[in-house]
Design a protein around this motif. Sequence first.
Motif, short mmCIF file in Angstrom:
data_model
loop_
_atom_site.label_atom_id
_atom_site.label_comp_id
_atom_site.label_asym_id
_atom_site.label_seq_id
_atom_site.Cartn_x
_atom_site.Cartn_y
_atom_site.Cartn_z
N ALA A 1 0.82 -1.21 0.00
CA ALA A 1 0.00 0.00 0.00
C ALA A 1 0.86 1.26 0.00
CB ALA A 1 -0.94 0.00 1.22
N GLY A 2 1.89 1.26 0.80
CA GLY A 2 2.78 2.43 0.83
C GLY A 2 3.52 2.64 -0.48
N LEU B 1 2.04 6.19 -6.58
CA LEU B 1 1.80 5.92 -7.98
C LEU B 1 0.35 6.15 -8.39
CD1 LEU B 1 3.87 2.63 -8.29
CD2 LEU B 1 4.59 4.93 -8.93
N LEU B 2 -0.57 5.99 -7.45
CA LEU B 2 -2.00 6.11 -7.77
C LEU B 2 -2.59 7.48 -7.45
CD1 LEU B 2 -3.15 2.60 -6.51
CD2 LEU B 2 -2.64 3.31 -8.85
#
Length: 67
Positions: free
Chosen positions: A59-60, A65-66
């Motif tokens: 997640a980190g 990137l998202l």
Amino acid sequence: MAVTVAVVLLTTAFVIVVALLAAAGAGKLARMDSASYPTALTRAAATFAAVVTLGAVVAGTLTPLLT
């Protein structure tokens, strides 16, 4: 905003369920290998922590990137 919160909650729940399943499997495999109950519990706890940590790392890594 509400969709983001829902996605975060569902993803968190999914990671916890996967971690619990992996921990149960690790504990069962340890018991099948004739490990004592404390040893099996330790292996299950280590597996749970590893899966949750892996989920946090992924997640980190994906967050920048998202966004």
